[in-house]
Write a protein that holds these residues in place. Structure first.
Motif, PDB file in Angstrom:
ATOM      1  N   GLU A 200     -30.436-128.650  94.390  1.00 51.02           N
ATOM      2  CA  GLU A 200     -30.397-127.283  93.878  1.00 51.02           C
ATOM      3  C   GLU A 200     -31.156-126.339  94.820  1.00 51.02           C
ATOM      4  N   SER A 201     -30.607-125.136  95.010  1.00 52.79           N
ATOM      5  CA  SER A 201     -31.295-124.095  95.766  1.00 52.79           C
ATOM      6  C   SER A 201     -31.865-123.081  94.795  1.00 52.79           C
ATOM      7  N   LEU A 202     -33.020-122.540  95.161  1.00 55.63           N
ATOM      8  CA  LEU A 202     -33.687-121.545  94.338  1.00 55.63           C
ATOM      9  C   LEU A 202     -33.913-120.282  95.155  1.00 55.63           C
ATOM     10  N   HIS A 203     -33.891-119.136  94.477  1.00 57.13           N
ATOM     11  CA  HIS A 203     -34.276-117.887  95.120  1.00 57.13           C
ATOM     12  C   HIS A 203     -35.787-117.761  95.018  1.00 57.13           C
ATOM     13  N   VAL A 204     -36.426-117.498  96.147  1.00 61.27           N
ATOM     14  CA  VAL A 204     -37.871-117.301  96.206  1.00 61.27           C
ATOM     15  C   VAL A 204     -38.110-116.021  96.992  1.00 61.27           C
ATOM     16  N   VAL A 205     -38.852-115.083  96.406  1.00 60.56           N
ATOM     17  CA  VAL A 205     -39.128-113.801  97.053  1.00 60.56           C
ATOM     18  C   VAL A 205     -40.355-113.968  97.952  1.00 60.56           C
ATOM     19  N   CYS A 206     -40.236-113.474  99.178  1.00 57.72           N
ATOM     20  CA  CYS A 206     -41.327-113.559 100.151  1.00 57.72           C
ATOM     21  C   CYS A 206     -42.507-112.682  99.715  1.00 57.72           C
ATOM     22  N   PRO A 207     -43.739-113.212  99.761  1.00 55.87           N
ATOM     23  CA  PRO A 207     -44.898-112.407  99.375  1.00 55.87           C
ATOM     24  C   PRO A 207     -45.270-111.354 100.424  1.00 55.87           C
ATOM     25  N   HIS A 208     -44.678-111.438 101.612  1.00 55.70           N
ATOM     26  CA  HIS A 208     -45.027-110.525 102.704  1.00 55.70           C
ATOM     27  C   HIS A 208     -44.042-109.357 102.823  1.00 55.70           C
ATOM     28  N   CYS A 209     -42.729-109.674 102.928  1.00 56.50           N
ATOM     29  CA  CYS A 209     -41.733-108.611 103.140  1.00 56.50           C
ATOM     30  C   CYS A 209     -40.829-108.400 101.919  1.00 56.50           C
ATOM     31  N   HIS A 210     -41.015-109.211 100.880  1.00 58.61           N
ATOM     32  CA  HIS A 210     -40.285-109.113  99.610  1.00 58.61           C
ATOM     33  C   HIS A 210     -38.783-109.374  99.751  1.00 58.61           C
ATOM     34  N   THR A 211     -38.383-110.094 100.810  1.00 59.66           N
ATOM     35  CA  THR A 211     -36.999-110.518 100.973  1.00 59.66           C
ATOM     36  C   THR A 211     -36.752-111.730 100.088  1.00 59.66           C
ATOM     37  N   THR A 212     -35.586-111.787  99.460  1.00 57.19           N
ATOM     38  CA  THR A 212     -35.229-112.950  98.655  1.00 57.19           C
ATOM     39  C   THR A 212     -34.667-114.028  99.570  1.00 57.19           C
ATOM     40  N   ASN A 213     -35.254-115.220  99.482  1.00 59.80           N
ATOM     41  CA  ASN A 213     -34.854-116.367 100.300  1.00 59.80           C
ATOM     42  C   ASN A 213     -34.250-117.445  99.421  1.00 59.80           C
ATOM     43  N   ARG A 214     -33.325-118.197  99.959  1.00 59.62           N
ATOM     44  CA  ARG A 214     -32.764-119.360  99.271  1.00 59.62           C
ATOM     45  C   ARG A 214     -33.467-120.600  99.836  1.00 59.62           C
ATOM     46  N   VAL A 215     -34.101-121.364  98.944  1.00 58.05           N
ATOM     47  CA  VAL A 215     -34.861-122.547  99.350  1.00 58.05           C
ATOM     48  C   VAL A 215     -34.402-123.728  98.505  1.00 58.05           C
ATOM     49  N   ARG A 216     -34.139-124.845  99.159  1.00 56.21           N
ATOM     50  CA  ARG A 216     -33.787-126.051  98.405  1.00 56.21           C
ATOM     51  C   ARG A 216     -34.991-126.469  97.573  1.00 56.21           C
TER      52      ARG A 216
ATOM     53  N   ASP B 177     -36.072-129.274  96.655  1.00 54.47           N
ATOM     54  CA  ASP B 177     -36.838-130.392  97.195  1.00 54.47           C
ATOM     55  C   ASP B 177     -37.629-130.007  98.451  1.00 54.47           C
ATOM     56  N   GLN B 178     -37.464-128.771  98.936  1.00 58.36           N
ATOM     57  CA  GLN B 178     -38.194-128.291 100.110  1.00 58.36           C
ATOM     58  C   GLN B 178     -39.348-127.341  99.753  1.00 58.36           C
ATOM     59  N   LEU B 179     -39.533-127.032  98.455  1.00 56.28           N
ATOM     60  CA  LEU B 179     -40.578-126.088  98.052  1.00 56.28           C
ATOM     61  C   LEU B 179     -41.953-126.519  98.548  1.00 56.28           C
ATOM     62  N   GLY B 180     -42.248-127.809  98.482  1.00 54.78           N
ATOM     63  CA  GLY B 180     -43.555-128.301  98.885  1.00 54.78           C
ATOM     64  C   GLY B 180     -43.703-128.532 100.373  1.00 54.78           C
ATOM     65  N   SER B 181     -42.698-128.186 101.151  1.00 57.54           N
ATOM     66  CA  SER B 181     -42.714-128.429 102.601  1.00 57.54           C
ATOM     67  C   SER B 181     -43.017-127.173 103.408  1.00 57.54           C
ATOM     68  N   ALA B 182     -43.835-126.278 102.852  1.00 60.40           N
ATOM     69  CA  ALA B 182     -44.253-125.046 103.536  1.00 60.40           C
ATOM     70  C   ALA B 182     -43.077-124.232 104.063  1.00 60.40           C
ATOM     71  N   PRO B 183     -42.120-123.848 103.188  1.00 58.69           N
ATOM     72  CA  PRO B 183     -40.988-123.046 103.659  1.00 58.69           C
ATOM     73  C   PRO B 183     -41.448-121.665 104.140  1.00 58.69           C
ATOM     74  N   THR B 184     -40.682-121.111 105.077  1.00 58.82           N
ATOM     75  CA  THR B 184     -40.997-119.784 105.608  1.00 58.82           C
ATOM     76  C   THR B 184     -39.849-118.827 105.298  1.00 58.82           C
ATOM     77  N   CYS B 185     -40.164-117.549 105.356  1.00 61.51           N
ATOM     78  CA  CYS B 185     -39.184-116.496 105.091  1.00 61.51           C
ATOM     79  C   CYS B 185     -38.188-116.407 106.244  1.00 61.51           C
ATOM     80  N   GLY B 186     -36.907-116.311 105.907  1.00 65.18           N
ATOM     81  CA  GLY B 186     -35.879-116.146 106.920  1.00 65.18           C
ATOM     82  C   GLY B 186     -35.965-114.811 107.627  1.00 65.18           C
ATOM     83  N   GLN B 187     -36.560-113.810 106.983  1.00 63.96           N
ATOM     84  CA  GLN B 187     -36.647-112.459 107.556  1.00 63.96           C
ATOM     85  C   GLN B 187     -37.890-112.294 108.437  1.00 63.96           C
ATOM     86  N   CYS B 188     -39.073-112.516 107.855  1.00 65.01           N
ATOM     87  CA  CYS B 188     -40.313-112.223 108.589  1.00 65.01           C
ATOM     88  C   CYS B 188     -41.003-113.469 109.145  1.00 65.01           C
ATOM     89  N   LYS B 189     -40.475-114.659 108.808  1.00 63.51           N
ATOM     90  CA  LYS B 189     -40.988-115.944 109.320  1.00 63.51           C
ATOM     91  C   LYS B 189     -42.388-116.300 108.810  1.00 63.51           C
TER      92      LYS B 189
END
Length: 148
Positions: free
Chosen positions: A3-19, A21-33
């Protein structure tokens, strides 16, 4: 399929799609990195940021409604900071300064501070008025109200 989840970036407020099972793997924002989870409470300084995180993010959002002049708020702040490190990435931990954003306090009828509110799927599902004094208490309260 994961399953993928929408997670909003705390820095640039872009909505990201994150698997999920990857939430605990330090995901980064696709927009601001920048990291999507910092282990610290996110200060939501206006209604637009609050709405984006609460409405768009598919992870629960725990919000501390507080004010800088409030003694119990200041007393709870270190425990809330520790709880953020423990609770993320299972949920977003945020703070709203009711002096800076009084419209949010009015919208959610915050009558005393500090008040913790847990939002799931854009809806408030639990509320705790008054200070919780340890990270363990805060984390336990939040987990108790998460959907199974």
């Amino acid at each position: 399929m994961t399953e993928s989840l929408h997670v909003v970036c705390p820095h640039c407020h872009t909505t990201n799609r994150v698997r999920a099972d990857q939430l605990g793997s330090a995901p980064t924002c696709g927009q601001c990195k920048q990291p999507l989870f910092t282990g610290h409470p996110l200060a939501l300084g206006d209604e637009a940021a609050f709405d984006k995180h609460v409405q768009r993010s598919q992870i629960p959002v725990l919000v501390d409604f507080w004010a800088p002049w409030c003694g119990p708020c200041r007393m709870m702040a270190p425990a809330y900071e520790q709880a953020a490190a423990e609770l993320e990435p299972r949920l977003r931990v945020a703070k709203v300064d009711t002096e800076a954003v009084p419209a949010l306090a009015g919208r959610y009828q915050i009558r005393s501070i500090p008040t913790l509110a847990l939002f799931v799927g854009g809806r408030e599902v639990a509320r705790q008025p008054g200070a919780l004094t340890s990270a363990a208490q805060i984390a336990q309260w939040a987990r108790m109200h998460l959907p199974r």
